[in-house]
Design a protein around this motif. Structure first.
Motif, short mmCIF file in Angstrom:
data_model
loop_
_atom_site.label_atom_id
_atom_site.label_comp_id
_atom_site.label_asym_id
_atom_site.label_seq_id
_atom_site.Cartn_x
_atom_site.Cartn_y
_atom_site.Cartn_z
N ASP A 132 90.59 37.57 80.77
CA ASP A 132 91.73 36.98 80.63
C ASP A 132 92.39 37.67 81.81
N ASP B 132 97.05 38.33 81.23
CA ASP B 132 97.52 38.01 79.88
C ASP B 132 98.99 38.43 79.79
N GLU C 254 89.99 38.45 74.72
CA GLU C 254 91.05 39.21 74.40
C GLU C 254 90.72 40.17 73.33
MN MN Z 1 96.22 35.82 77.30
#
Ligand code: MN
Ligand code: F6P
Length: 342
Positions: free
Chosen positions: A113, A116, A276
């Motif tokens: 990611d 984020d 994540e």
């Molecule tokens: Mn994210």
């Protein structure tokens, strides 16, 4: 200020080979690429508000969320720098529906990611990059299915937190190491060679806006956190920034629990397993904490697709044990899933 000996990221990785798995040379190359990409992200984020880089890019990502201009910039930075290493066969990114092939002969897979919590940039709140690396089990043209792996197979996992300072935290399965970006020298210097999270803590982090949509066990745990002691004082404190890396990092250092459970709107949770929760879970465990999806160890899930979501509970040992004691096996989702992965 004391004149502490400075150990740069590349020195640490190059010298402490015993902490960097079976192929420390590859880890050095990959981490150096992460370092370069995140340095560029750091610099650009710092110009937010001064240049036209804030706000939405005008499209939605595969999750149906507004893509921010900086999401795209960060994504490009990681793709370009990792491509240069020659070690990465393919990237699975939150920003791309399909995997991106970088180098067919590369022996590793990278999931990320790249930025984020990016909507937080508009309001000057911390964001992060999260990343995870697997060793490939086959050669040739990379396929999306190659990312369907167990979290415990990760050989490198980490995040960069762009906060009041920029910090890179990673593990190759031999402890958690953190480095802080020095804006004078543009380098990451070692700040903690082995982070350990406190066994106890009193911070609970959950979006309570979801309260009425949560299963009873999670609601009961929240109520437990709000109980007062015999002197009428609070026993816990609530903190939730809406930026996973920042929330997790604080709790890891101070002692706490982060929860993003299944909700009525998101019955499988909101956060993504591969790029994540998996990396954060590996860091949490390596720091002495616990990470589960509610019923079992999160790292025991085998991914079924690259953008898969999962409920997520992670934090200090004692707080996690307490929270899990409130969760009954009644949740249909957990029962179904635990059957699937056993
Ligand atoms: Mn994210
Ligand atoms: O990408 C997920 C994320 O931005 C995380 O950083 C954060 O923990 C979460 O979403 C916040 O979600 P919500 O707004 O539903 O609380």
């Amino acid at each position: 200020m004391s004149n502490k000996e400075i150990v740069l990221l590349n020195q640490f990785v190059g010298e402490k080979t015993e902490l960097h798995g079976d192929d420390p040379k590859a880890m050095l190359k990959i981490l150096t690429a992460v370092e370069k990409a995140s340095t560029n992200v750091h610099r650009t984020i710092n110009k937010a508000g001064l240049e036209d880089i804030l706000g939405a890019a005008g499209s939605e990502n595969v999750q149906g969320e507004q893509v921010q201009k900086l999401d795209l910039f960060a994504n490009e930075q990681f793709i370009e720098n990792l491509k240069g290493t020659g070690y990465i066969a393919a990237i699975a990114s939150e920003e791309n529906e399909e995997i991106i092939t970088l180098n067919e002969t590369g022996e590793y897979l990278f999931a990320t990611d790249p930025l984020d919590g990016s909507s937080n940039i508009d309001v000057n709140i911390s964001v992060g990059t999260i990343f995870s690396v697997f060793k490939r089990t086959r050669k040739g043209t990379p396929k999306k299915e190659e990312f369907n792996r167990y979290g415990h197979e990760q050989i490198l996992a980490g995040y960069v937190l762009y906060g009041t300072s920029t910090v890179l935290v990673y593990t190759c399965g031999h402890g958690v190491h953190s480095f802080t970006f020095d804006t004078k020298t543009n380098t990451f210097a070692l700040t903690n060679a082995s982070i350990k999270t406190p066994e106890k803590g009193n911070i609970f982090s959950i979006n309570e806006g979801n309260y009425n949509t949560l299963e009873k066990g999670v609601q009961d745990y929240i109520s437990y956190c709000k109980e007062l002691n015999e002197k009428g004082k609070r026993t816990h404190t609530a903190r939730f920034m809406g930026s996973l890396v920042a929330d997790f990092h604080r709790n890891m250092l101070k002692g706490g629990i982060f929860i993003y459970p299944a909700t009525a709107d998101a019955p499988k949770g909101r956060l993504r397993l591969l790029y994540e929760c998996n990396p954060i879970a590996m860091i949490a465990e390596q720091a002495g904490g616990i990470a589960t999806w509610g019923a079992e160890r999160l790292l025991a899930i085998k991914a079924e697709e690259i953008h898969q979501r999962t409920p997520f509970f992670t934090g200090s040992k004692e707080m996690m044990e307490k929270a899990l004691s409130f969760l009954t096996k009644e949740s249909e989702y957990r029962i179904q899933e635990s059957e699937k992965i056993s």
